[in-house]
Write a protein that holds these residues in place. Sequence first.
Motif, short mmCIF file in Angstrom:
data_model
loop_
_atom_site.label_atom_id
_atom_site.label_comp_id
_atom_site.label_asym_id
_atom_site.label_seq_id
_atom_site.Cartn_x
_atom_site.Cartn_y
_atom_site.Cartn_z
N GLU A 134 0.84 -1.21 0.00
CA GLU A 134 0.00 0.00 0.00
C GLU A 134 0.87 1.25 0.00
O GLU A 134 0.58 2.22 -0.70
CB GLU A 134 -0.92 -0.02 1.22
CG GLU A 134 -1.99 1.06 1.20
CD GLU A 134 -3.00 0.87 2.32
OE1 GLU A 134 -4.20 1.09 2.06
OE2 GLU A 134 -2.59 0.51 3.44
N GLN A 139 -1.85 -0.83 -6.86
CA GLN A 139 -3.30 -0.88 -7.04
C GLN A 139 -3.63 -1.72 -8.27
O GLN A 139 -2.97 -1.61 -9.29
CB GLN A 139 -3.87 0.53 -7.25
CG GLN A 139 -3.77 1.44 -6.04
CD GLN A 139 -4.86 1.16 -5.02
OE1 GLN A 139 -5.92 0.65 -5.34
NE2 GLN A 139 -4.59 1.51 -3.77
N GLU A 176 -9.72 -8.10 3.35
CA GLU A 176 -10.29 -6.76 3.18
C GLU A 176 -9.24 -5.81 2.61
O GLU A 176 -9.53 -4.99 1.73
CB GLU A 176 -10.77 -6.24 4.53
CG GLU A 176 -11.42 -4.86 4.46
CD GLU A 176 -11.93 -4.38 5.81
OE1 GLU A 176 -12.38 -3.22 5.89
OE2 GLU A 176 -11.85 -5.16 6.79
N LYS A 177 -8.01 -5.93 3.09
CA LYS A 177 -6.91 -5.08 2.59
C LYS A 177 -6.64 -5.34 1.10
O LYS A 177 -6.53 -4.41 0.31
CB LYS A 177 -5.65 -5.33 3.40
CG LYS A 177 -4.40 -4.61 2.91
CD LYS A 177 -4.44 -3.13 3.18
CE LYS A 177 -4.20 -2.85 4.65
NZ LYS A 177 -4.08 -1.38 4.90
N LYS A 179 -8.63 -6.67 -1.11
CA LYS A 179 -9.79 -6.25 -1.91
C LYS A 179 -9.79 -4.74 -2.10
O LYS A 179 -10.05 -4.24 -3.20
CB LYS A 179 -11.08 -6.70 -1.23
CG LYS A 179 -12.34 -6.36 -2.02
CD LYS A 179 -13.59 -6.88 -1.32
CE LYS A 179 -14.85 -6.53 -2.11
NZ LYS A 179 -16.07 -7.01 -1.41
N GLY A 180 -9.49 -4.01 -1.03
CA GLY A 180 -9.48 -2.55 -1.11
C GLY A 180 -8.42 -2.03 -2.06
O GLY A 180 -8.60 -0.96 -2.67
#
Length: 218
Positions: A134, A139, A176-177, A179-180
């Motif tokens: 991140e 991305q 969740e990370k 996917k985000g």
Amino acid sequence: MKYKIEWSYKRKGLSAVTFYSEWVDGEEVIELGEEIENSGKAAELFFYDELGTSWTLKEMKKLTVEVEEEPHDITVYFDGGYNEGTKMAGLGAVIYYKEGKKKYRVRANEQFSDLNSNNEAEYAAFYFACNLLEELGVQHMVCEFKGDSQVVLKQLEGEWPCYEEEFNRWLDRIEEKLKGMGIEARYSPILRKDNKEADKLASQALEGKMIHSKMQII
């Protein structure tokens, strides 16, 4: 990122036949696409990335320029260590990636408390690696994760069930990370001897030697 080519081959007086290529790197796939288009034999020509998105040749040329300036071709190594006496965990991660025409390596570690086992330290190390991705601005990329904990990788992949509540919490946070960030994860269990860099970083974290470096590699 790798791509596949799909093209319909024109045949005089007969219906077209569709062909598919193997996975090919960005630069090479553009060259192949141009050769096919210039042959005049392609009724239709499409490119597919590893996330399943389709592109025309014109779109691919623009896309590869944009992608080349971002981190891509990403491989992540992770490892977690745990000290029963101190109840401290050491987390280590190594990330290899390309940016433009250059290759880079990020090495980082972290000391973590309030964990209960070596397996939990492995989950924390994976999550730590996700945070590093991140920070790099990764991305909508395919990332390969390598580690010597089959438990973590197989449970993330969904092949093995997870019954421990504390592990399920880590699984939820990791998923969740990912996917985000739009990351499609590929999981590759490796032998401990092949995970020495991340293992050393985890051990150094337990010793209080903190590392966070980025360097260009050949």
